[in-house]
Design an enzyme around this catalytic site. Structure first.
Site, mmCIF file in Angstrom:
data_model
loop_
_atom_site.group_PDB
_atom_site.id
_atom_site.type_symbol
_atom_site.label_atom_id
_atom_site.label_comp_id
_atom_site.label_asym_id
_atom_site.label_seq_id
_atom_site.Cartn_x
_atom_site.Cartn_y
_atom_site.Cartn_z
ATOM 1 C CG ASN A 1 2.998 7.462 13.569
ATOM 2 O OD1 ASN A 1 1.877 7.980 13.611
ATOM 3 N ND2 ASN A 1 3.952 7.878 12.755
ATOM 4 C CD1 TRP A 2 -1.890 2.839 15.280
ATOM 5 C CD2 TRP A 2 -3.886 3.571 15.998
ATOM 6 N NE1 TRP A 2 -2.391 1.899 16.131
ATOM 7 C CE2 TRP A 2 -3.620 2.326 16.597
ATOM 8 C CE3 TRP A 2 -5.072 4.228 16.316
ATOM 9 C CZ2 TRP A 2 -4.502 1.722 17.485
ATOM 10 C CZ3 TRP A 2 -5.954 3.628 17.199
ATOM 11 C CH2 TRP A 2 -5.676 2.383 17.775
ATOM 12 C CE LYS A 3 3.636 6.261 9.579
ATOM 13 N NZ LYS A 3 4.597 6.052 8.513
ATOM 14 C CB SER B 1 10.317 -1.470 7.731
ATOM 15 O OG SER B 1 9.851 -0.718 6.628
ATOM 16 C CD GLU C 1 10.161 7.077 12.696
ATOM 17 O OE1 GLU C 1 9.569 6.084 13.125
ATOM 18 O OE2 GLU C 1 9.594 7.987 12.064
ATOM 19 N N GLY D 1 7.893 2.593 6.001
ATOM 20 C CA GLY D 1 6.811 2.112 5.138
ATOM 21 C C GLY D 1 7.284 1.352 3.913
ATOM 22 C CD GLU E 1 4.712 9.343 7.078
ATOM 23 O OE1 GLU E 1 3.757 9.517 7.855
ATOM 24 O OE2 GLU E 1 5.174 8.210 6.822
ATOM 25 N N GLY F 1 4.841 2.222 12.606
ATOM 26 C CA GLY F 1 3.682 2.620 11.812
ATOM 27 C C GLY F 1 2.826 1.411 11.476
ATOM 28 C CG HIS G 1 6.672 11.105 11.229
ATOM 29 N ND1 HIS G 1 6.627 10.902 9.874
ATOM 30 C CD2 HIS G 1 6.755 9.880 11.796
ATOM 31 C CE1 HIS G 1 6.681 9.591 9.631
ATOM 32 N NE2 HIS G 1 6.768 8.951 10.790
HETATM 33 P P1 PGA Z 1 6.543 2.112 9.468
HETATM 34 O O1 PGA Z 1 6.452 3.655 9.914
HETATM 35 O O2 PGA Z 1 6.690 1.297 10.710
HETATM 36 O O3 PGA Z 1 5.244 1.854 8.747
HETATM 37 O O4 PGA Z 1 7.740 1.996 8.575
HETATM 38 C C1 PGA Z 1 7.263 4.148 10.968
HETATM 39 C C2 PGA Z 1 6.984 5.611 11.197
HETATM 40 O O5 PGA Z 1 6.715 6.332 10.227
HETATM 41 O O6 PGA Z 1 6.999 6.080 12.349
#
Ligand code: PGA
Length: 242
Positions: free
Chosen positions: A9-11, A204, A165, A171, A98, A225, A96
């Site tokens: 997931n490149w966000k 993470s 998640e 993150g 976010e 991510g 997600h």
């Molecule tokens: P992260 O993000 O691997 O940077 O913790 C995971 C995600 O938000 O899908």
């Protein structure tokens, strides 16, 4: 048999040129990736067209990070299923944390987006998970069960991926212990009508914990991510040691 799916997931990262540079570094890693593992990159909308051309005939599948529930319409700033299908996109992340936290995504809109993805033949990756506060209050299970119940109304479980998640692990570098991720994913599976849904862990995930996570019997893949942004770390993740 449950499918193993490793999704990046490149966000909101990577210009088109950066995405191209990533591919140059990453694609060679795929020569050691077992055939049965599916590798997905969920890139920003702006890079999808270019990536879709570069990845033609390759085993890397493309995903979007969101999808609107209507097929077209006056919805400024949104992207519809047919627009993704046109670019050869196969997956769409839905719900997600976010999006739920910063953009007002609710279980009702998550449900509509899941249905839209399936209507267009895309496979949605539904994200669920608890906050630190909910975990501390022993509400992890009840919260996730509530999300599943609301999000999955009318959703076809034969074309679905779920990502567990825990929000406190995203993150932060604070990974959920692999046994605990395995336990929660087992509970999620017990609530589904189709026990063969691929359920990923996300939060993470890094080259140094991927082997341990993937060794857990309930964990069928990962949604990654930060560690999906550099070719070598993503290469190590898709080539986890079984
Ligand atoms: P992260 O993000 O691997 O940077 O913790 C995971 C995600 O938000 O899908």
């Amino acid at each position: 048999m449950r499918k193993i799916i490793l999704a990046g997931n490149w966000k909101m990262y990577k210009l088109v040129a950066e995405a191209q540079e990533f591919l140059r570094g990453f694609l060679p890693h795929l020569s050691s990736t077992p055939e049965e593992r599916e590798v997905v990159l969920c890139a920003p909308f702006t890079a999808l067209s270019n990536l879709s051309q570069s990845l033609q005939g390759m085993r890397v599948l493309l995903g979007a990070q969101n999808i609107h529930w209507e097929d077209a319409g006056a919805y400024t700033g949104e992207v519809a299923g047919p627009m993704l299908v046109e670019l050869g996109v196969r997956y769409a992340i839905v719900g997600h944390s976010e999006r739920r936290q910063y953009f007002g995504e609710t279980d009702a809109t998550v449900n509509q987006r899941l249905l839209a993805a399936q209507r267009h033949g895309l496979t949605p990756i539904l994200c669920v998970g608890e906050t630190k506060q909910q975990r501390d209050a022993l509400e992890t299970e009840s919260h996730i069960f509530r999300q599943l119940e609301a999000d999955l109304v009318g959703v076809d479980q034969n074309n679905l991926v779920i990502a567990y998640e825990p929000i406190w692990a995203i993150g932060t570098g604070d990974t959920c212990a692999s046994e605990e991720a395995n336990r929660v994913i087992g509970l999620i599976r017990s609530r589904l009508s189709n026990p063969n849904v691929t359920i990923q862990y996300g939060g993470s995930v890094k080259p140094d914990n991927i082997d341990e996570l993937m060794a857990q019997p309930e964990i069928d893949g990962v949604l990654v991510g930060g560690a999906s942004l550099t070719p070598d770390s993503w290469g190590r993740i898709v080539n986890f040691k079984a």
